[in-house]
Scaffold this motif. Structure first.
Motif, PDB file in Angstrom:
ATOM      1  N   GLN A 145       0.844  -1.204   0.000  1.00 23.64           N
ATOM      2  CA  GLN A 145       0.000   0.000   0.000  1.00 23.64           C
ATOM      3  C   GLN A 145       0.878   1.252   0.000  1.00 23.64           C
ATOM      4  OE1 GLN A 145      -2.994   2.544   2.911  1.00 23.64           O
ATOM      5  NE2 GLN A 145      -2.683   0.376   3.358  1.00 23.64           N
ATOM      6  N   ALA A 146       0.566   2.199  -0.869  1.00 21.26           N
ATOM      7  CA  ALA A 146       1.319   3.442  -0.954  1.00 21.26           C
ATOM      8  C   ALA A 146       0.867   4.428   0.111  1.00 21.26           C
ATOM      9  CB  ALA A 146       1.149   4.070  -2.336  1.00 21.26           C
ATOM     10  N   SER A 147       1.808   5.186   0.658  1.00 27.17           N
ATOM     11  CA  SER A 147       1.460   6.305   1.517  1.00 27.17           C
ATOM     12  C   SER A 147       0.756   7.360   0.685  1.00 27.17           C
ATOM     13  CB  SER A 147       2.717   6.910   2.148  1.00 27.17           C
ATOM     14  OG  SER A 147       2.428   8.180   2.699  1.00 27.17           O
ATOM     15  N   ALA A 148      -0.372   7.875   1.198  1.00 22.82           N
ATOM     16  CA  ALA A 148      -1.095   8.936   0.502  1.00 22.82           C
ATOM     17  C   ALA A 148      -0.464  10.299   0.726  1.00 22.82           C
ATOM     18  CB  ALA A 148      -2.550   8.961   0.969  1.00 22.82           C
ATOM     19  N   LEU A 149       0.496  10.390   1.660  1.00 23.65           N
ATOM     20  CA  LEU A 149       1.014  11.685   2.106  1.00 23.65           C
ATOM     21  C   LEU A 149       2.503  11.828   1.814  1.00 23.65           C
ATOM     22  CD1 LEU A 149      -0.847  11.628   5.530  1.00 23.65           C
ATOM     23  CD2 LEU A 149      -1.495  12.945   3.492  1.00 23.65           C
ATOM     24  N   ASP A 150       2.970  11.154   0.772  1.00 21.30           N
ATOM     25  CA  ASP A 150       4.398  11.130   0.453  1.00 21.30           C
ATOM     26  C   ASP A 150       4.658  11.864  -0.859  1.00 21.30           C
ATOM     27  OD1 ASP A 150       7.111  10.476   0.449  1.00 21.30           O
ATOM     28  OD2 ASP A 150       6.775   8.497  -0.418  1.00 21.30           O
TER      29      ASP A 150
END
Length: 320
Positions: free
Chosen positions: A269-274
């Motif tokens: 899962q990718a960080s949404a805040l990166d």
């Protein structure tokens, strides 16, 4: 440029506005004589005005097999309620709208996401005062979104699901099990499940307006204590009740069973805040939390500073 404007707006907003007398014109239906807040300076303007971040009500859905916009690693909030089709709410929409008022299997729900705390929670909207619908107030407390209900204009703290100002002060919203996972995880498990369709707003969905936020040295508009034990304020923790496990520990161990709770981590899962585009964020993985009977439990994967702010006496589940 947008990110710079956002940061300046957030940093410029401050405790000078933290006075209920200044808010009465904007909030004529809010009963400020009822509150759980002892220090009004804890409440600050986040920049946008009331409903400047527009909540979504009665969203439309696609079949997972028909969705073509989402990247496989993009995060979604998954809600699975017995007797209802599983639903995924993409963070690419929630990062711009923060609240979705929906109904699943006859249960009115509010799916919420506060980017500044990375707090993603789903609540049952039914209370003793009736079924409520929620909007974004534009106010923050300890950097966490303050929601409001349209029926009484009471203010609610998103991280704890509790009314803190107004007629309904002290009322708690029941939390429902939900979790953040990758779009690939959801559609693999539920190829015929439902996914929220793109809202009819002019937004650059898929872009992260908080680029590099989760690697910042300090949270926005937060002046409280840092977490104990040397934990980075913007480190992710898994909160279950008033206990928290660091995501770093869970990622290292893969699975933890303690105090009757089992936490499981896996990558993808990718960080949404990166990164500037959500789909390109670094891998922070997905978490599931279950009880001893294997049932999903309400939980949150939030930043450590927010856990410490709202659970100052909370239990830190550190490795021995």
């Amino acid at each position: 440029m947008y990110r710079l404007v956002l940061i300046l707006a957030l940093l410029a907003a401050g405790p000078a506005l933290a006075n209920p007398d200044r808010w009465r014109a904007e909030w004529p239906g809010t009963d400020f004589s009822h509150t759980a807040i002892s220090d009004w300076d804890e409440i600050q303007s986040g920049g946008p005005p009331r409903d400047g971040i527009p909540a979504i009500s009665d969203p439309t859905f696609l079949r997972a097999s028909d969705e073509t916009r989402l990247g496989g690693r993009e995060p979604v909030i998954t809600v699975e309620i017995d007797g209802a089709e599983p639903r995924a709410y993409p963070i690419r929409y929630l990062i711009w709208h923060e609240i979705v008022n929906d109904s699943i299997g006859g249960i009115p729900v509010a799916v919420t996401y506060c980017p500044l705390c990375n707090s993603g929670l789903t609540f049952d909207r039914r209370t003793a005062a009736g079924t409520l619908s929620f909007g974004v107030s534009g106010k923050l407390r300890h950097s966490d979104m303050i929601m409001y209900d349209r029926e009484t204009e009471s203010w609610w703290q998103q991280a704890i699901g509790t009314a803190i100002v107004g007629q309904l002060t002290g009322t708690e919203l029941p939390s429902l099990p939900s979790w953040m996972e990758s779009w690939d995880d959801f559609r693999t498990r539920h190829p015929d499940g439902l996914v929220m369709a793109e809202p009819a707003f002019t937004r650059d969905y898929g872009r992260n307006p908080y680029r590099n936020y989760d690697s910042s040295a300090r949270p926005f508009l937060y002046s409280g204590e840092n977490p104990p034990h040397g934990i980075n304020p913007l480190a992710r923790v898994v909160r279950v009740g008033d206990s928290a496990w660091t995501l770093e520990r869970l990622r290292r161990e893969g699975a933890i069973t303690e105090t009757g709770v089992t936490l499981i981590w896996h990558g993808g899962q990718a960080s949404a805040l990166d990164k500037a585009r959500i789909a390109r964020g670094r891998d922070v993985g997905s978490v599931r939390v279950r009880d001893g009977a294997g049932q999903d439990l309400p939980h949150d994967v939030m930043f450590a500073f927010a856990f410490h702010a709202f659970w100052p006496e909370g239990r830190w589940m550190l490795a021995e």
